[in-house]
Design a protein around this motif. Structure first.
Motif, mmCIF file in Angstrom:
data_model
loop_
_atom_site.group_PDB
_atom_site.id
_atom_site.type_symbol
_atom_site.label_atom_id
_atom_site.label_comp_id
_atom_site.label_asym_id
_atom_site.label_seq_id
_atom_site.Cartn_x
_atom_site.Cartn_y
_atom_site.Cartn_z
ATOM 1 N N ARG A 298 1.312 -10.874 -6.662
ATOM 2 C CA ARG A 298 0.682 -9.555 -7.038
ATOM 3 C C ARG A 298 0.826 -9.138 -7.635
ATOM 4 O O ARG A 298 1.692 -8.649 -8.822
ATOM 5 C CB ARG A 298 -1.307 -9.365 -7.288
ATOM 6 C CG ARG A 298 -1.951 -9.157 -8.659
ATOM 7 C CD ARG A 298 -3.055 -9.288 -7.838
ATOM 8 N NE ARG A 298 -3.257 -8.083 -6.888
ATOM 9 C CZ ARG A 298 -3.460 -8.587 -5.219
ATOM 10 N NH1 ARG A 298 -4.701 -9.665 -5.700
ATOM 11 N NH2 ARG A 298 -3.672 -7.465 -4.781
ATOM 12 N N TYR A 299 1.984 -8.062 -6.744
ATOM 13 C CA TYR A 299 2.795 -6.849 -7.238
ATOM 14 C C TYR A 299 4.037 -7.044 -8.327
ATOM 15 O O TYR A 299 4.058 -6.525 -8.953
ATOM 16 C CB TYR A 299 3.370 -6.020 -5.870
ATOM 17 C CG TYR A 299 3.882 -5.167 -5.652
ATOM 18 C CD1 TYR A 299 3.780 -3.912 -6.650
ATOM 19 C CD2 TYR A 299 5.094 -5.223 -5.711
ATOM 20 C CE1 TYR A 299 4.590 -2.594 -6.623
ATOM 21 C CE2 TYR A 299 6.377 -4.177 -5.463
ATOM 22 C CZ TYR A 299 6.262 -2.810 -6.221
ATOM 23 O OH TYR A 299 6.765 -2.007 -6.717
ATOM 24 N N ILE B 186 -2.711 -12.264 -11.773
ATOM 25 C CA ILE B 186 -3.536 -11.986 -10.818
ATOM 26 C C ILE B 186 -3.672 -13.564 -10.831
ATOM 27 O O ILE B 186 -3.797 -14.194 -9.050
ATOM 28 C CB ILE B 186 -4.899 -11.609 -10.826
ATOM 29 C CG1 ILE B 186 -5.197 -9.983 -10.695
ATOM 30 C CG2 ILE B 186 -5.418 -12.130 -9.919
ATOM 31 C CD1 ILE B 186 -5.969 -9.476 -11.352
ATOM 32 N N CYS C 294 3.198 -8.836 -11.565
ATOM 33 C CA CYS C 294 2.576 -7.787 -12.512
ATOM 34 C C CYS C 294 4.062 -7.364 -13.357
ATOM 35 O O CYS C 294 3.290 -6.900 -14.178
ATOM 36 C CB CYS C 294 1.512 -6.598 -11.469
ATOM 37 S SG CYS C 294 0.329 -7.127 -11.331
ATOM 38 N N ALA D 129 -0.583 -15.159 -8.823
ATOM 39 C CA ALA D 129 -0.549 -14.900 -8.020
ATOM 40 C C ALA D 129 -1.106 -15.775 -6.791
ATOM 41 O O ALA D 129 -0.487 -15.839 -5.700
ATOM 42 C CB ALA D 129 -0.498 -13.251 -7.193
ATOM 43 N N ARG D 130 -2.472 -16.158 -7.477
ATOM 44 C CA ARG D 130 -3.694 -16.996 -6.949
ATOM 45 C C ARG D 130 -2.922 -18.706 -6.942
ATOM 46 O O ARG D 130 -2.637 -18.657 -5.532
ATOM 47 C CB ARG D 130 -4.809 -17.071 -7.365
ATOM 48 C CG ARG D 130 -5.648 -15.457 -6.370
ATOM 49 C CD ARG D 130 -6.896 -15.814 -7.865
ATOM 50 N NE ARG D 130 -7.614 -14.453 -7.036
ATOM 51 C CZ ARG D 130 -8.597 -14.145 -8.367
ATOM 52 N NH1 ARG D 130 -9.266 -14.924 -8.637
ATOM 53 N NH2 ARG D 130 -9.292 -12.846 -7.327
ATOM 54 N N LYS E 293 -4.717 -12.194 1.955
ATOM 55 C CA LYS E 293 -4.718 -11.098 1.749
ATOM 56 C C LYS E 293 -2.782 -10.690 1.384
ATOM 57 O O LYS E 293 -2.554 -9.728 0.037
ATOM 58 C CB LYS E 293 -5.353 -9.973 2.019
ATOM 59 C CG LYS E 293 -5.827 -8.839 0.848
ATOM 60 C CD LYS E 293 -6.688 -7.378 1.702
ATOM 61 C CE LYS E 293 -7.143 -6.452 0.710
ATOM 62 N NZ LYS E 293 -7.765 -5.896 1.127
ATOM 63 N N ARG E 294 -2.113 -10.407 2.637
ATOM 64 C CA ARG E 294 -0.767 -9.900 2.334
ATOM 65 C C ARG E 294 -0.535 -10.404 1.178
ATOM 66 O O ARG E 294 0.665 -10.134 1.207
ATOM 67 C CB ARG E 294 -0.035 -9.867 3.613
ATOM 68 C CG ARG E 294 1.060 -9.663 3.339
ATOM 69 C CD ARG E 294 1.289 -8.635 4.842
ATOM 70 N NE ARG E 294 0.067 -8.260 5.994
ATOM 71 C CZ ARG E 294 0.386 -8.513 7.240
ATOM 72 N NH1 ARG E 294 2.169 -8.893 8.024
ATOM 73 N NH2 ARG E 294 -0.062 -7.627 7.997
ATOM 74 N N LYS F 170 5.735 -10.522 8.045
ATOM 75 C CA LYS F 170 5.486 -8.841 7.091
ATOM 76 C C LYS F 170 6.975 -8.504 7.435
ATOM 77 O O LYS F 170 7.903 -8.020 6.448
ATOM 78 C CB LYS F 170 4.895 -8.076 7.540
ATOM 79 C CG LYS F 170 4.475 -6.803 7.256
ATOM 80 C CD LYS F 170 4.018 -5.837 7.582
ATOM 81 C CE LYS F 170 4.475 -5.374 9.425
ATOM 82 N NZ LYS F 170 3.141 -4.531 9.842
ATOM 83 N N GLU G 19 -1.258 -12.712 -1.528
ATOM 84 C CA GLU G 19 -1.594 -12.152 -2.535
ATOM 85 C C GLU G 19 -0.728 -10.575 -3.674
ATOM 86 O O GLU G 19 -0.806 -10.970 -4.277
ATOM 87 C CB GLU G 19 -2.761 -12.973 -2.442
ATOM 88 C CG GLU G 19 -3.541 -13.896 -3.550
ATOM 89 C CD GLU G 19 -4.681 -14.648 -3.220
ATOM 90 O OE1 GLU G 19 -5.367 -13.885 -3.983
ATOM 91 O OE2 GLU G 19 -5.897 -15.416 -2.741
ATOM 92 N N SER G 20 -1.618 -10.649 -2.306
ATOM 93 C CA SER G 20 -0.876 -9.130 -2.642
ATOM 94 C C SER G 20 0.833 -8.458 -3.326
ATOM 95 O O SER G 20 0.655 -7.833 -4.198
ATOM 96 C CB SER G 20 -0.915 -7.359 -1.638
ATOM 97 O OG SER G 20 -0.978 -6.456 -1.898
ATOM 98 N N ASN G 21 1.768 -9.290 -2.101
ATOM 99 C CA ASN G 21 2.810 -9.256 -2.568
ATOM 100 C C ASN G 21 3.444 -9.838 -3.746
ATOM 101 O O ASN G 21 4.089 -9.174 -4.204
ATOM 102 C CB ASN G 21 3.464 -9.732 -1.226
ATOM 103 C CG ASN G 21 3.767 -8.776 0.175
ATOM 104 O OD1 ASN G 21 2.848 -7.148 -0.169
ATOM 105 N ND2 ASN G 21 3.775 -9.176 1.086
#
Length: 201
Positions: free
Chosen positions: A138-139, A152, A142, A155-156, A131-132, A69, A134-136
């Motif tokens: 995906r952001y 999505i 998008c 990202a996956r 989750k972290r 992170k 994929e979230s980074n």
């Protein structure tokens, strides 16, 4: 040095000793004794700070998660207004950074992934890690792709690519060349996803 100042230093020393113990002895071979010996401290201090072996191992895994992170945040901070594509490249670079290539980190990650299938606490940390990432991803996707569902999916797929290529590099010598090639392929994969789903780089 005050007790307030000593405690964080001792905790970090114990975490580093835990990583070294896992590198040398694996998860199963790592004990309070091996950790305390490598840290040069009494075994009782581990129970005092972490409640035992399980607590210090979880702390060591959180340390690796924090390294990921903070490594990404530092890259973003040092860049001048990075674009969404720049951020995606930084995510890949962070996951293949020198620290993540180190024997200590790679051995712990491999042991952690194997143990997480049997340990609920470690499984939760693995879920946080997934989750972290994929979230980074995906952001940024998008911002590049008009179709949210495609973002999505991208990202996956990219998260799976990063994890898979990191694992492949770790298990296939020579590691340094393997990591460099894996980083390149992951970056290329991202560009292909943007081209495929339609978006501006």
């Amino acid at each position: 040095m005050s007790k307030i100042g000593i405690e964080p230093v001792r905790k970090l020393q114990l975490i580093e000793a835990t990583l070294k113990s896992i590198e040398e002895y694996g998860f199963q071979g790592t004990t309070i004794v091996t950790i305390s010996r490598l840290a040069g401290m009494s075994s009782g201090i581990i129970s005092h700070y972490f409640g035992g072996k399980q607590g210090v191992i979880e702390a060591a895994v959180r340390h690796l998660l924090d390294e990921l992170k903070n490594g990404l945040l530092l890259r973003i901070e040092q860049a001048s207004h990075p674009s969404p594509m720049d951020r995606l490249m930084m995510i890949v670079e962070t996951n293949f950074s020198g620290f993540q290539q180190s024997s200590r980190a790679s051995t712990t990650w491999l042991s952690f992934w194997g143990q997480a299938t049997h340990d609920p606490a470690l499984a939760r940390l693995q879920a946080v890690n997934n989750k972290r990432l994929e979230s980074n991803l995906r952001y940024s996707f998008c911002q590049l792709l008009a179709d949210k569902q495609k973002a999505i999916e991208a990202a996956r797929m990219t998260a799976a690519m990063i994890d898979g290529m990191w694992l492949r590099s770790t298990l296939s010598p020579p590691q340094e060349h393997g990591f460099q090639e894996s980083e390149r392929l992951c970056k290329e994969f991202i560009h292909l996803q943007v081209d495929r789903f339609g978006g501006d780089k």
